[in-house]
Design a protein around this motif. Structure first.
Motif, PDB file in Angstrom:
ATOM      1  N   ALA A 155      69.260  46.427  27.036  1.00  0.00           N
ATOM      2  CA  ALA A 155      69.564  46.452  28.465  1.00  0.00           C
ATOM      3  C   ALA A 155      69.772  47.883  28.958  1.00  0.00           C
ATOM      4  O   ALA A 155      69.299  48.262  30.043  1.00  0.00           O
ATOM      5  CB  ALA A 155      70.808  45.608  28.745  1.00  0.00           C
ATOM      6  N   ILE A 156      70.475  48.703  28.157  1.00  0.00           N
ATOM      7  CA  ILE A 156      70.684  50.107  28.546  1.00  0.00           C
ATOM      8  C   ILE A 156      69.361  50.864  28.563  1.00  0.00           C
ATOM      9  O   ILE A 156      69.089  51.669  29.474  1.00  0.00           O
ATOM     10  CB  ILE A 156      71.692  50.771  27.587  1.00  0.00           C
ATOM     11  CG1 ILE A 156      73.069  50.113  27.738  1.00  0.00           C
ATOM     12  CG2 ILE A 156      71.783  52.267  27.854  1.00  0.00           C
ATOM     13  CD1 ILE A 156      74.092  50.606  26.734  1.00  0.00           C
ATOM     14  N   SER A 204      66.392  49.603  29.111  1.00  0.00           N
ATOM     15  CA  SER A 204      65.638  49.151  30.282  1.00  0.00           C
ATOM     16  C   SER A 204      66.172  49.802  31.555  1.00  0.00           C
ATOM     17  O   SER A 204      65.395  50.188  32.442  1.00  0.00           O
ATOM     18  CB  SER A 204      65.714  47.626  30.380  1.00  0.00           C
ATOM     19  OG  SER A 204      65.017  47.169  31.513  1.00  0.00           O
ATOM     20  N   PHE A 205      67.496  49.937  31.629  1.00  0.00           N
ATOM     21  CA  PHE A 205      68.104  50.570  32.804  1.00  0.00           C
ATOM     22  C   PHE A 205      67.650  52.020  32.944  1.00  0.00           C
ATOM     23  O   PHE A 205      67.240  52.461  34.030  1.00  0.00           O
ATOM     24  CB  PHE A 205      69.627  50.487  32.677  1.00  0.00           C
ATOM     25  CG  PHE A 205      70.374  51.121  33.809  1.00  0.00           C
ATOM     26  CD1 PHE A 205      70.569  50.436  34.994  1.00  0.00           C
ATOM     27  CD2 PHE A 205      70.876  52.408  33.694  1.00  0.00           C
ATOM     28  CE1 PHE A 205      71.264  51.016  36.052  1.00  0.00           C
ATOM     29  CE2 PHE A 205      71.571  52.996  34.733  1.00  0.00           C
ATOM     30  CZ  PHE A 205      71.761  52.306  35.913  1.00  0.00           C
ATOM     31  N   VAL A 218      64.001  52.396  34.061  1.00  0.00           N
ATOM     32  CA  VAL A 218      63.814  52.261  35.507  1.00  0.00           C
ATOM     33  C   VAL A 218      64.163  53.568  36.210  1.00  0.00           C
ATOM     34  O   VAL A 218      63.439  54.040  37.106  1.00  0.00           O
ATOM     35  CB  VAL A 218      64.670  51.107  36.045  1.00  0.00           C
ATOM     36  CG1 VAL A 218      64.569  51.031  37.562  1.00  0.00           C
ATOM     37  CG2 VAL A 218      64.238  49.787  35.437  1.00  0.00           C
ATOM     38  N   LYS A 266      64.501  46.629  40.066  1.00  0.00           N
ATOM     39  CA  LYS A 266      64.843  46.143  38.736  1.00  0.00           C
ATOM     40  C   LYS A 266      66.264  46.518  38.351  1.00  0.00           C
ATOM     41  O   LYS A 266      66.847  45.910  37.448  1.00  0.00           O
ATOM     42  CB  LYS A 266      63.860  46.707  37.706  1.00  0.00           C
ATOM     43  CG  LYS A 266      62.459  46.126  37.766  1.00  0.00           C
ATOM     44  CD  LYS A 266      61.504  46.903  36.912  1.00  0.00           C
ATOM     45  CE  LYS A 266      61.871  46.829  35.458  1.00  0.00           C
ATOM     46  NZ  LYS A 266      61.662  45.477  34.891  1.00  0.00           N
ATOM     47  N   LEU A 267      66.823  47.539  39.045  1.00  0.00           N
ATOM     48  CA  LEU A 267      68.198  47.923  38.740  1.00  0.00           C
ATOM     49  C   LEU A 267      69.177  46.792  39.029  1.00  0.00           C
ATOM     50  O   LEU A 267      70.247  46.725  38.430  1.00  0.00           O
ATOM     51  CB  LEU A 267      68.588  49.156  39.551  1.00  0.00           C
ATOM     52  CG  LEU A 267      67.873  50.471  39.184  1.00  0.00           C
ATOM     53  CD1 LEU A 267      68.290  51.563  40.135  1.00  0.00           C
ATOM     54  CD2 LEU A 267      68.163  50.865  37.754  1.00  0.00           C
ATOM     55  N   ARG A 298      68.929  43.832  38.201  1.00  0.00           N
ATOM     56  CA  ARG A 298      69.055  42.958  37.037  1.00  0.00           C
ATOM     57  C   ARG A 298      70.191  43.407  36.132  1.00  0.00           C
ATOM     58  O   ARG A 298      70.823  42.589  35.457  1.00  0.00           O
ATOM     59  CB  ARG A 298      67.740  42.952  36.259  1.00  0.00           C
ATOM     60  CG  ARG A 298      67.744  42.030  35.047  1.00  0.00           C
ATOM     61  CD  ARG A 298      66.426  42.108  34.320  1.00  0.00           C
ATOM     62  NE  ARG A 298      65.340  41.732  35.190  1.00  0.00           N
ATOM     63  CZ  ARG A 298      65.012  40.480  35.474  1.00  0.00           C
ATOM     64  NH1 ARG A 298      65.721  39.481  34.963  1.00  0.00           N
ATOM     65  NH2 ARG A 298      64.005  40.209  36.262  1.00  0.00           N
ATOM     66  N   HIS A 299      70.464  44.711  36.118  1.00  0.00           N
ATOM     67  CA  HIS A 299      71.479  45.256  35.219  1.00  0.00           C
ATOM     68  C   HIS A 299      72.750  45.658  35.940  1.00  0.00           C
ATOM     69  O   HIS A 299      73.644  46.240  35.330  1.00  0.00           O
ATOM     70  CB  HIS A 299      70.906  46.471  34.480  1.00  0.00           C
ATOM     71  CG  HIS A 299      69.585  46.226  33.828  1.00  0.00           C
ATOM     72  ND1 HIS A 299      69.449  45.488  32.672  1.00  0.00           N
ATOM     73  CD2 HIS A 299      68.325  46.601  34.194  1.00  0.00           C
ATOM     74  CE1 HIS A 299      68.167  45.434  32.332  1.00  0.00           C
ATOM     75  NE2 HIS A 299      67.470  46.096  33.240  1.00  0.00           N
ATOM     76  N   SER A 300      72.838  45.378  37.232  1.00  0.00           N
ATOM     77  CA  SER A 300      74.016  45.759  38.008  1.00  0.00           C
ATOM     78  C   SER A 300      74.595  44.531  38.690  1.00  0.00           C
ATOM     79  O   SER A 300      73.968  43.949  39.576  1.00  0.00           O
ATOM     80  CB  SER A 300      73.646  46.833  39.052  1.00  0.00           C
ATOM     81  OG  SER A 300      74.741  47.121  39.881  1.00  0.00           O
TER      82      SER A 300
END
Length: 443
Positions: free
Chosen positions: A179-180, A182-183, A186, A297-298, A300-302
């Motif tokens: 996940a990190i 992928s972040f 982006v 896409k950010l 998704r992780h926020s």
């Protein structure tokens, strides 16, 4: 004026046509003619049954004192105070501090139909039921992450492992690392897209046109390869592939990936005559602009961005009012400005539609200065317009912020409640296992 007799909270024996009930230590004497208004309720059944029929009485209450003719119930006395309102007023209000879900169980015990609930309490109850449903869904997701099903095949086990790895950052350390990564991919891709437009960092191609630097192109290709592999792995491991493909965030991911390969195919696999066409070149440029979609896409992780999105969805009514106020103001002030300025020899307001732009930048207090009034009345109109614009924009801000805070706090409470529910289930399962082992040892 006719008044309805109130229930009596007193000691002593009850009179003829009355019934005495003890609710968790609180003794109440109720009038029989009032209880018969709801003959199918539990209290009405107690009133009509014979005190000598102990089997029927024991099925309706927890205990019975034949000397005082008092029926005992091990129930919540505060909830019962709300229950008896239906006999006197024909409706029930849930008092503050009482759990609405527990109160519904109390109504079912006393055999009172939920239709007698007031409308405000029904909406409050539906809100709590939705919260319980969300908690149940979160608990289900947590249990799915924790459970290890030994009966599934190796392919299904690998699919579930890959799904947790790509979609559940909290399930393991490897999933958190992915996940990190992928972040940051982006972020790097967004930075490369912006830096690639700087003329000093561009290079000339054989035809003399400025293109992105090869190093930036390589970084872009690496990021897109990561996005592609991530999307394909998530799609392959998704339990419901159709639902996965139609999800909003997954559509954003797909739209962020496709332009790269379309541009690549048009650039390297198209014929030279095809690439010389102006419409194809414009299509390539348009597809390159589509790369900005990857910044979404950010979300998704926020969790903060997701909360903001849901808060805006719940504030559509306020945002609609804002747009309506602004639209009315733009139309009114642009028409007034055109009317007041059309007789000036150097007027900048050529038509009302052209004045819309001036009204927009004035009401939003931007004021570029490309269009401005030159008459005294026009300046007064401009002053009123930006004052009205400030007021119109400020009105819905508080409800939107309030919706954001309420939704954010609600999500935190639901997540905490779901974790506590899982912990409680683990404790119960542990106690049950120890009890079974103790019984087996005793045997």
């Amino acid at each position: 004026m006719w008044t309805v007799p109130k229930p009596k909270y007193r000691t002593g024996s009850c009179d003829e046509g009355e019934i005495a009930v003890n609710i968790g230590g609180v003794r109440v004497v109720l009038f029989g003619d009032v209880l018969t208004r709801y003959p199918e309720s539990r209290l009405a059944e107690l009133l009509n049954c014979s005190t000598q029929n102990h089997e029927v009485i024991s099925s309706l209450c927890d205990d019975f004192d034949p000397g005082r003719k008092e029926f005992y119930f091990d129930r919540d006395p505060d909830a019962f105070k709300c229950i008896i309102d239906v006999y006197y007023f024909g409706e029930i209000h849930i008092k503050p501090g009482i759990c609405p879900i527990c109160f519904i169980k109390e109504m079912e015990f006393w055999k009172i139909d939920q239709a007698v609930l007031d409308e405000c309490c029904k909406s409050y109850l539906s809100e709590k039921e939705e919260e319980l449903t969300e908690i149940a869904n979160k608990v289900k997701v947590i249990l799915e992450d924790l459970e290890v099903d030994r009966c599934i095949t190796r392919t299904q086990r690998c699919q579930r492992f890959m799904w947790r790895l790509m979609e559940k950052p909290g399930s393991s350390r490897s999933a958190r690392v992915i996940a990190i990564a992928s972040f940051f991919s982006v972020l790097v891709s967004a930075v490369v897209m912006c830096v690639g437009t700087i003329p000093e960092l561009q290079v000339a191609d054989p035809e003399g046109k400025l293109v992105e630097h090869p190093i930036l192109v390589a970084i872009e290709t690496a990021c897109m390869s990561w996005f592609t592999a991530e999307y394909l792995l998530r799609l392959a491991s998704a339990p419901n592939k159709l639902h996965f493909a139609l999800s909003f965030m997954n559509v954003v991911d797909f739209m962020a990936i496709v332009p790269f390969y379309v541009v690549l195919s048009l650039t390297y696999f198209g014929t030279s005559s095809m690439m010389e066409l102006s419409n194809v070149q414009q299509a390539v440029q348009a597809l390159r602009i589509m790369r900005i979609a990857r910044i979404f896409k950010l979300a998704r992780h926020s969790s903060g961005l997701q909360t903001l999105t849901y808060a805006l969805k719940s504030s559509l009514k306020e945002l609609g009012l804002l747009l309506m106020y602004m639209s009315v103001g733009i139309f009114v002030f642009s028409a007034l400005a055109y009317t007041m300025e059309q007789n000036h020899p150097e007027t900048l307001f050529r038509s009302i539609p052209q004045s819309f732009w001036w009204a927009i930048i004035t009401m939003t207090t931007v004021g570029y200065g490309d269009i401005y009034p030159k008459t005294t009345l026009g300046k007064c109109n401009a002053a009123v317009s930006f004052l009205c614009g400030v007021i119109a924009i400020a009105l819905p801000i508080h409800p939107i912020i309030n919706n954001f805070v309420v939704f954010y706090n609600k999500q935190r409470v639901l997540e905490t409640a779901a974790k506590h529910e899982v912990e409680l289930m683990e404790l119960k399962s542990g106690r049950g296992a120890r009890r079974k082992s103790a019984e087996a040892a005793a045997e």
